[in-house]
Design a protein around this motif. Structure first.
Motif, short mmCIF file in Angstrom:
data_model
loop_
_atom_site.label_atom_id
_atom_site.label_comp_id
_atom_site.label_asym_id
_atom_site.label_seq_id
_atom_site.Cartn_x
_atom_site.Cartn_y
_atom_site.Cartn_z
N CYS A 35 0.80 -1.23 0.00
CA CYS A 35 0.00 0.00 0.00
C CYS A 35 0.83 1.28 0.00
N GLU A 36 2.13 1.16 0.13
CA GLU A 36 2.96 2.36 0.18
C GLU A 36 3.02 3.03 -1.18
N LEU A 37 2.85 4.35 -1.21
CA LEU A 37 2.91 5.11 -2.45
C LEU A 37 4.33 5.14 -2.98
N LYS A 38 4.47 5.00 -4.33
CA LYS A 38 5.79 5.05 -4.96
C LYS A 38 6.15 6.51 -5.23
N CYS A 67 -10.17 0.55 4.50
CA CYS A 67 -8.93 0.79 3.74
C CYS A 67 -9.25 1.35 2.36
N GLU A 68 -8.49 2.32 1.91
CA GLU A 68 -8.68 2.94 0.60
C GLU A 68 -7.70 2.43 -0.45
N CYS A 69 -6.87 1.46 -0.10
CA CYS A 69 -5.87 0.93 -1.04
C CYS A 69 -6.52 -0.12 -1.94
N GLU A 70 -6.59 0.17 -3.24
CA GLU A 70 -7.22 -0.76 -4.19
C GLU A 70 -6.38 -2.01 -4.39
#
Length: 566
Positions: free
Chosen positions: A458-461, A497-500
């Motif tokens: 889920c971590e943003l790149k 959770c908002e992580c698709e």
């Protein structure tokens, strides 16, 4: 005193002196009105006769007819001088001049063009001297062979023109590779077009990364339609664009020799697909199309597929639509492509967005197409269900179907599909990365591993540290001692959770639930919260809830009422 001289007697003496008793073999053309004689009073003899009679020069000594067709003289330069024609005056009034010099050494003679063989080595050397260009030894060595490879030579305009001029008359080279030799002038493009027009031996031309552009492509395209000997043309990475593709498509119709055409990575869009589709419909000889790396999307792809279907000969054997941005919207066209084009043998659909209904259309066509030999679906976002569908399609295919290779290069196949792969491996080959492991993982750091994996998914790149630490704020909403049933755990995460990516990765959620299930047979969500916040203390808290203005006004009114009562 000088005696009078009779003119007729003088003429007869001159004729007898030069022509004997036979006389002059000519025709009298014109007789002058006056006859002038000049007499030397001292020597008492005639020294000059002028304006006597004009004769048509037809003498036995020269055997020439000078003043009438077909040898009518317009200029003295047209008279070919020789030893036998040195005396042209029938009266031979002046004596022959005797000199000790050969006049042929001092007279102008035209240059004789050299004769070259069908290889062209001498022609190449002469042109190099004429244009003062550097000689390339590999060109000299390969002119007599059937293959000329000049990759990455960086030919300039002079070297390009010399090479193309030599290849116009060469009858040995069949394969010409000019990869990464950029065309930088209009004259080079014209020279290339002339070479294609005159050469009747070259069958394959590779112009990869030559940066031809739409302007030069128009010039070259004019000659492609007239060449019946060229069989393969590679224009990959040439930046021809829609304009250059349209110009080429207009010339493909009358071409009866071209069989393979590569237009990959040329910035083509749906705007040129109508003309290209018409060329596909009109041309019955092309069997191999490569349009990979072009953003044709659903509209352009549909136009091409419809023309492929309507081509009555159905000779298309190989199609490459890799990296063409195809997806679910193309499900109908993909079904037509896999089902209706009976002659298709090789189909490359890798690096697209094919999944769901689009993959179902391809699977349906796989079962019906009897000639398809190879299908490449690698690097598409296929789910586990999509892969299982493909394996079931392989299992249900009839033995008469000719499919030999199914390429899923980047995919992991579920373990339950191993039986199908083993069953069909003698006749059909499935290329995949490996099997999905269904064994339970155990160890002392298993829970920490899942927490780190959760963060990595889920971590943003992003290069900024602030953006990387945005994930995890929803954990503050979970209570420290909260439990959820394993069957409800995926739905619980979908709500908070908002992580698709995490929501779609159902296998990871199942593994996370089984790892944190304790003796109560429920998932200890509170433990997941505590471990995550302990491992990543920089996780930001959620922003405070936004209070509506109506609520603020009500609170202000309530405060005023309380003050008045007091």
């Amino acid at each position: 005193m000088s005696e009078s001289v009779d003119a007729e007697s003088v003429i007869s003496e001159v004729e007898e002196q030069f022509f004997g008793n036979e006389g002059f073999e000519g025709e009298e053309c014109e007789e002058l009105d006056e006859t002038e004689l000049f007499h030397d009073s001292e020597n008492d003899s005639v020294y000059q006769v002028k304006q006597l009679i004009k004769y048509d020069l037809k003498s036995s000594s020269t055997s020439s007819h000078f003043f009438e067709p077909p040898h009518k003289i317009r200029c003295l330069g047209e008279i070919q001088l020789s030893r036998s024609s040195a005396i042209l005056n029938p009266y031979r009034y002046f004596e022959d001049i005797k000199i000790g010099v050969d006049l042929n050494d001092h007279l102008w003679t035209p240059k004789i063009k050299p004769e070259y063989d069908d290889i062209g080595v001498e022609r190449y050397k002469d042109l190099v001297k004429e244009y003062k260009a550097p000689i390339i030894r590999d060109i000299v060595d390969q002119l007599g062979t059937d293959t000329m490879k000049l990759k990455y030579y960086g030919l300039n305009d002079r070297s390009y023109k010399i090479l193309l001029e030599v290849l116009k008359y060469n009858k040995h080279v069949k394969y010409l590779d000019l990869t990464n030799n950029v065309m930088t002038s209009l004259d080079t493009a014209r020279a290339f077009a002339e070479m294609i027009l005159h050469n009747k031996t070259i069958e394959t031309i590779n112009l990869t990364n030559c940066d031809i552009g739409p302007k030069y492509m128009k010039i070259i395209s004019e000659r492609v339609g007239t060449n019946k000997f060229l069989k393969e043309l590679n224009l990959s990475h040439c930046n021809i664009g829609d304009e250059g593709c349209i110009a080429l498509a207009e010339e493909l119709g009358p071409n009866t020799g071209l069989e393979k055409l590569n237009l990959s990575f040329n910035n083509l869009t749906a705007n040129c697909c109508q003309e290209l589709g018409d060329a596909i419909f009109d041309n019955n000889n092309l069997t191999d199309y490569n349009l990979s790396g072009n953003n044709i999307k659903e509209n352009g792809f549909g136009l091409l597929v419809n023309n492929l279907r309507d081509n009555f000969t159905q000779k298309i054997a190989r199609l490459n639509f890799s990296k063409c941005n195809l997806g679910v919207e193309n499900d109908k066209s993909l079904k037509i492509l896999a089902l209706k084009i009976s002659g298709l043998k090789y189909l490359d659909l890798s690096f697209n967005q094919i999944t769901g209904s689009a993959l179902e259309s391809i699977a349906f066509g796989m079962r019906r197409n009897s000639n398809l030999l190879e299908l490449n679906l690698g690097y598409n976002p296929l789910t586990i269900d999509d892969i299982i569908l493909l394996m079931d399609t392989l299992r249900m295919m009839r033995p008469a179907r000719k499919l030999k290779i199914l390429d899923l290069s980047d995919k992991y196949v579920p373990k339950q599909c191993s039986e199908v792969i083993e069953k069909v491996k003698n006749k059909r080959k499935v290329i995949f990365r490996g099997y999905l492991c269904n064994y339970a993982i155990s160890g002392p750091g298993l829970k920490e591993m899942f927490i780190k994996r959760l963060k990595a998914i889920c971590e943003l790149k992003s290069k900024k540290a602030k953006d990387k630490n945005k994930f995890g704020a929803f954990f503050y909403k979970i209570k420290s001692e909260q439990y959820v049933k394993p069957s409800d755990f995926p739905g619980f995460f979908e709500e908070i959770c908002e992580c698709e990516k995490l929501i779609k990765d159902k296998d990871f959620l199942r593994g996370l639930a089984s790892t944190f299930t304790d003796q109560t047979k429920k998932v200890n969500v509170g433990m997941i919260r505590d471990m995550f916040l302990t491992a990543y203390p920089e996780t930001p808290q959620p922003p405070p809830p936004v209070v509506e203005q109506s609520q603020v006004r009500r609170k202000a009114k309530d405060k005023k009422k309380l003050k008045k009562k007091k």
